[in-house]
Design a protein around this motif. Structure first.
Motif, PDB file in Angstrom:
ATOM      1  N   HIS A 192       0.571  -1.120  -0.031  1.00 32.54           N
ATOM      2  CA  HIS A 192       0.166  -0.076  -0.015  1.00 32.54           C
ATOM      3  C   HIS A 192       0.830   1.073   0.156  1.00 32.54           C
ATOM      4  O   HIS A 192       2.377   0.963   0.281  1.00 32.54           O
ATOM      5  CB  HIS A 192      -1.126  -0.009   0.916  1.00 32.54           C
ATOM      6  N   ASN A 233      -5.163   6.783   1.594  1.00 36.00           N
ATOM      7  CA  ASN A 233      -4.398   5.770   1.632  1.00 36.00           C
ATOM      8  C   ASN A 233      -5.054   4.204   0.418  1.00 36.00           C
ATOM      9  O   ASN A 233      -6.164   4.762  -0.480  1.00 36.00           O
ATOM     10  CB  ASN A 233      -4.228   4.272   2.629  1.00 36.00           C
ATOM     11  N   ALA A 245       1.961  -2.598   4.975  1.00 35.58           N
ATOM     12  CA  ALA A 245       0.937  -2.928   5.569  1.00 35.58           C
ATOM     13  C   ALA A 245      -0.316  -2.122   5.387  1.00 35.58           C
ATOM     14  O   ALA A 245       0.335  -0.709   5.612  1.00 35.58           O
ATOM     15  CB  ALA A 245       0.714  -3.305   7.345  1.00 35.58           C
ATOM     16  N   ASP A 246      -1.246  -1.820   5.857  1.00 36.46           N
ATOM     17  CA  ASP A 246      -2.512  -0.795   5.615  1.00 36.46           C
ATOM     18  C   ASP A 246      -2.622  -0.049   6.292  1.00 36.46           C
ATOM     19  O   ASP A 246      -2.565  -0.769   7.232  1.00 36.46           O
ATOM     20  CB  ASP A 246      -3.734  -1.507   4.548  1.00 36.46           C
ATOM     21  N   ARG A 247      -3.216   1.484   6.253  1.00 37.01           N
ATOM     22  CA  ARG A 247      -3.041   2.266   7.286  1.00 37.01           C
ATOM     23  C   ARG A 247      -4.225   3.335   6.660  1.00 37.01           C
ATOM     24  O   ARG A 247      -3.580   3.326   5.337  1.00 37.01           O
ATOM     25  CB  ARG A 247      -2.063   2.904   7.951  1.00 37.01           C
ATOM     26  N   ARG A 248      -5.041   3.372   7.253  1.00 42.15           N
ATOM     27  CA  ARG A 248      -6.049   4.465   7.379  1.00 42.15           C
ATOM     28  C   ARG A 248      -5.802   5.359   7.007  1.00 42.15           C
ATOM     29  O   ARG A 248      -5.060   6.216   7.991  1.00 42.15           O
ATOM     30  CB  ARG A 248      -7.417   3.601   7.361  1.00 42.15           C
ATOM     31  N   GLU A 277     -10.323   6.910   8.496  1.00 48.95           N
ATOM     32  CA  GLU A 277     -10.378   7.424   9.996  1.00 48.95           C
ATOM     33  C   GLU A 277     -12.001   7.503  10.376  1.00 48.95           C
ATOM     34  O   GLU A 277     -11.882   8.003  10.833  1.00 48.95           O
ATOM     35  CB  GLU A 277      -9.465   7.364  10.532  1.00 48.95           C
ATOM     36  N   ASN A 302     -12.648   2.125   3.368  1.00 45.70           N
ATOM     37  CA  ASN A 302     -11.249   1.941   2.614  1.00 45.70           C
ATOM     38  C   ASN A 302      -9.988   1.994   1.235  1.00 45.70           C
ATOM     39  O   ASN A 302      -9.674   2.268   0.944  1.00 45.70           O
ATOM     40  CB  ASN A 302     -10.769   0.751   3.505  1.00 45.70           C
ATOM     41  N   SER A 341     -16.962   3.402   5.300  1.00 51.50           N
ATOM     42  CA  SER A 341     -17.023   1.961   5.930  1.00 51.50           C
ATOM     43  C   SER A 341     -18.255   1.191   5.923  1.00 51.50           C
ATOM     44  O   SER A 341     -17.395   0.190   6.223  1.00 51.50           O
ATOM     45  CB  SER A 341     -16.091   2.810   7.115  1.00 51.50           C
ATOM     46  N   GLY A 391     -10.117  -3.580   4.349  1.00 51.82           N
ATOM     47  CA  GLY A 391      -9.145  -2.377   5.547  1.00 51.82           C
ATOM     48  C   GLY A 391      -8.637  -3.103   6.620  1.00 51.82           C
ATOM     49  O   GLY A 391      -9.862  -3.834   6.959  1.00 51.82           O
ATOM     50  N   PRO A 392      -8.295  -1.815   7.008  1.00 49.71           N
ATOM     51  CA  PRO A 392      -7.484  -2.645   8.383  1.00 49.71           C
ATOM     52  C   PRO A 392      -8.859  -1.867   9.259  1.00 49.71           C
ATOM     53  O   PRO A 392      -9.464  -1.049   9.081  1.00 49.71           O
ATOM     54  CB  PRO A 392      -6.108  -1.361   8.972  1.00 49.71           C
ATOM     55  N   GLU A 393      -8.995  -3.347  10.569  1.00 52.82           N
ATOM     56  CA  GLU A 393     -10.212  -2.180  11.511  1.00 52.82           C
ATOM     57  C   GLU A 393     -10.086  -0.944  12.324  1.00 52.82           C
ATOM     58  O   GLU A 393      -8.945  -0.210  11.931  1.00 52.82           O
ATOM     59  CB  GLU A 393     -10.081  -3.496  13.039  1.00 52.82           C
TER      60      GLU A 393
END
Length: 207
Positions: A106, A118, A172-175, A180, A185, A196, A204-206
């Motif tokens: 990413h 992202n 790694a993915d990050r919002r 956020e 995402n 979301s 996407g990440p939590e």
């Protein structure tokens, strides 16, 4: 082709839930930054292939190979602008000059005031993704992102920030900023991935 046929053709190009927009509305969060060419730089950092940060001044960035892409712009607020010509530096050119490490998945695109968005590496490396400096042959106005905005035509427009200052390669993915704050995402307009709460496992990440 008649006018009605032409309009039908345009409407057929719209993703679900979008409306055709004549002109280009100004939409952004926060104030328009003041461009200071002597302090401006474009950075590529994070998980680069050589482990180094790569930087260009505005003069150096402006001298990079110039590309054009004819593509649409789909705003999550439901307007779409079709067949604009975007001119600037291809994301593929940036990746060639500052390659990502093999394990990058990413990127985070950083803009003025710490704004971020992202993207999956595959979206960033799409042939139509471009760091635009011009639209339809004219330099961008400050309100529309001068000196550089990212355009990712196959995603909603918030995925391409205005006033871009750099790219962070990530393993790694990050919002990002809007991700956020309740936006999807991935941001695919063709499947209306706007918010979301619509996300599926793996999107996407939590939060």
């Amino acid at each position: 082709m008649g006018q009605s046929e032409s309009r039908e053709g345009e409407l057929a190009k719209l993703p679900p839930g979008q409306r055709l927009q004549r002109g280009w509305p100004v939409t952004h969060y926060g104030p328009v930054p003041k461009f200071k060419p002597d302090r401006w730089e474009f950075r590529v950092f994070g998980a680069t292939a050589d482990g180094e940060k790569h930087c260009w001044t505005h003069e150096e960035f402006s001298a990079l190979p110039y590309s054009t892409v004819v593509a649409d712009l789909h705003c999550v607020t439901k307007f779409s602008m079709l067949d604009a010509e975007w001119g600037g530096v291809s994301s593929l050119e940036i990746a060639k000059l500052a390659p990502p490490a093999p394990d990058v998945t990413h990127v985070m695109v950083w803009a003025e005031y710490g704004f971020s968005s992202n993207l999956r590496l595959s979206d960033f490396m799409a042939e139509t993704t471009i760091f635009a400096t011009h639209k339809d042959g004219e330099p961008l106005t400050a309100e529309h992102g001068f000196p550089v905005r990212l355009v990712v035509p196959h995603l909603y427009a918030w995925k391409g920030p205005k006033w871009v200052r750099g790219v962070e390669y990530m393993t790694a993915d990050r919002r990002g900023f809007w991700e956020e704050r309740g936006y999807h995402n991935i941001g695919d307009p063709w499947t209306e991935k706007r918010y979301s709460y619509q996300e599926e496992p793996g999107d996407g990440p939590e939060l």
